[in-house]
Design a protein around this motif. Structure first.
Motif, PDB file in Angstrom:
ATOM      1  N   VAL A  38      40.347  26.321  37.580  1.00 46.77           N
ATOM      2  CA  VAL A  38      39.986  27.321  36.572  1.00 46.77           C
ATOM      3  C   VAL A  38      39.311  28.526  37.218  1.00 46.77           C
ATOM      4  O   VAL A  38      39.557  29.671  36.814  1.00 46.77           O
ATOM      5  N   VAL A  39      38.474  28.293  38.207  1.00 44.74           N
ATOM      6  CA  VAL A  39      37.832  29.413  38.916  1.00 44.74           C
ATOM      7  C   VAL A  39      38.909  30.322  39.510  1.00 44.74           C
ATOM      8  O   VAL A  39      38.848  31.545  39.367  1.00 44.74           O
ATOM      9  N   GLU A  40      39.896  29.726  40.155  1.00 42.82           N
ATOM     10  CA  GLU A  40      40.997  30.519  40.732  1.00 42.82           C
ATOM     11  C   GLU A  40      41.773  31.242  39.635  1.00 42.82           C
ATOM     12  O   GLU A  40      42.115  32.416  39.765  1.00 42.82           O
ATOM     13  N   ARG A  41      42.045  30.546  38.563  1.00 41.98           N
ATOM     14  CA  ARG A  41      42.837  31.112  37.462  1.00 41.98           C
ATOM     15  C   ARG A  41      42.108  32.251  36.763  1.00 41.98           C
ATOM     16  O   ARG A  41      42.724  33.247  36.376  1.00 41.98           O
ATOM     17  N   LEU A  42      40.797  32.133  36.580  1.00 47.90           N
ATOM     18  CA  LEU A  42      40.033  33.182  35.899  1.00 47.90           C
ATOM     19  C   LEU A  42      40.143  34.525  36.616  1.00 47.90           C
ATOM     20  O   LEU A  42      40.279  35.574  35.976  1.00 47.90           O
ATOM     21  N   ALA A  43      40.103  34.502  37.929  1.00 52.08           N
ATOM     22  CA  ALA A  43      40.218  35.757  38.684  1.00 52.08           C
ATOM     23  C   ALA A  43      41.584  36.395  38.459  1.00 52.08           C
ATOM     24  O   ALA A  43      41.691  37.616  38.302  1.00 52.08           O
ATOM     25  N   LYS A  44      42.633  35.575  38.402  1.00 48.85           N
ATOM     26  CA  LYS A  44      43.990  36.098  38.172  1.00 48.85           C
ATOM     27  C   LYS A  44      44.139  36.622  36.744  1.00 48.85           C
ATOM     28  O   LYS A  44      44.719  37.687  36.521  1.00 48.85           O
ATOM     29  N   ILE A  45      43.626  35.868  35.792  1.00 51.58           N
ATOM     30  CA  ILE A  45      43.700  36.277  34.389  1.00 51.58           C
ATOM     31  C   ILE A  45      42.952  37.591  34.188  1.00 51.58           C
ATOM     32  O   ILE A  45      43.430  38.487  33.498  1.00 51.58           O
ATOM     33  N   ASP A  46      41.796  37.703  34.808  1.00 49.59           N
ATOM     34  CA  ASP A  46      41.000  38.917  34.668  1.00 49.59           C
ATOM     35  C   ASP A  46      41.718  40.123  35.273  1.00 49.59           C
ATOM     36  O   ASP A  46      41.613  41.235  34.753  1.00 49.59           O
ATOM     37  N   MET A  47      42.474  39.893  36.339  1.00 51.93           N
ATOM     38  CA  MET A  47      43.224  40.984  36.949  1.00 51.93           C
ATOM     39  C   MET A  47      44.314  41.482  35.975  1.00 51.93           C
ATOM     40  O   MET A  47      44.481  42.691  35.790  1.00 51.93           O
ATOM     41  N   VAL A  48      45.010  40.570  35.332  1.00 57.15           N
ATOM     42  CA  VAL A  48      46.033  40.963  34.356  1.00 57.15           C
ATOM     43  C   VAL A  48      45.378  41.669  33.165  1.00 57.15           C
ATOM     44  O   VAL A  48      45.903  42.664  32.656  1.00 57.15           O
ATOM     45  N   TYR A  49      44.229  41.174  32.745  1.00 58.03           N
ATOM     46  CA  TYR A  49      43.469  41.810  31.666  1.00 58.03           C
ATOM     47  C   TYR A  49      43.129  43.257  32.032  1.00 58.03           C
ATOM     48  O   TYR A  49      43.305  44.172  31.222  1.00 58.03           O
ATOM     49  N   GLY A  50      42.692  43.475  33.252  1.00 61.18           N
ATOM     50  CA  GLY A  50      42.373  44.829  33.708  1.00 61.18           C
ATOM     51  C   GLY A  50      43.598  45.731  33.742  1.00 61.18           C
ATOM     52  O   GLY A  50      43.543  46.897  33.336  1.00 61.18           O
TER      53      GLY A  50
END
Length: 150
Positions: A38-50
């Motif tokens: 989840v830690v790894e996934r959150l960074a990726k999700i946040d990048m798409v959000y940005g």
């Protein structure tokens, strides 16, 4: 008319993408669910959000420039400035979770350590602030589109 419809569609698509990814962050950023994946996934999700947020901004500007109403109508309307102010506040609030996800990922990769419970809760609270502010923007938008307040 076709250009106006395409611009509106792209703007709505960008908004929906932004909403989906902030919702994903809110769902995953929980003490009970946080693990290494989840830690790894959150960074990726946040990048798409940005990226989606940038697309919202770009398509919104495109609508004011190439849309039917034009820049003179939009940029003199106070509600557009309310929308932009809310969007900027969301952007500023989003900086902390973004930096936090990168910090969490760096620590995880270096030591295998997961973030502290207090840090997770603090970050989730800021994600929820963003999510709730995003929900206010369409309310302002529908009044803006109908010329309210001008």
């Amino acid at each position: 008319m076709t250009l106006e419809a395409i611009l509106a569609y792209l703007h709505i698509l960008a908004i929906l993408t932004m909403v989906v990814f902030i919702s994903s962050e809110a769902a995953l950023c929980r003490v009970q669910w946080l693990n290494a994946a989840v830690v790894e996934r959150l960074a990726k999700i946040d990048m798409v959000y940005g990226i989606a947020a940038l697309a919202v901004l770009a398509t919104g500007i495109a609508r004011t420039v190439w849309g039917i109403k034009g820049t003179a109508w939009y940029w003199t309307h106070p509600l557009l400035h309310v929308k932009l102010t809310l969007f900027i506040i969301i952007g500023v609030v989003s900086i902390f979770p973004t930096l936090t996800y990168f910090r969490w990922r760096k620590a995880l990769r270096a030591t295998g350590a997961l973030p502290a419970e207090a840090d997770i809760k603090k970050t989730r609270r800021l994600v929820m602030v963003q999510a709730h502010l995003i929900a206010v923007i369409p309310l302002v938008a529908v009044f803006l589109a109908r010329g309210f307040g001008k």
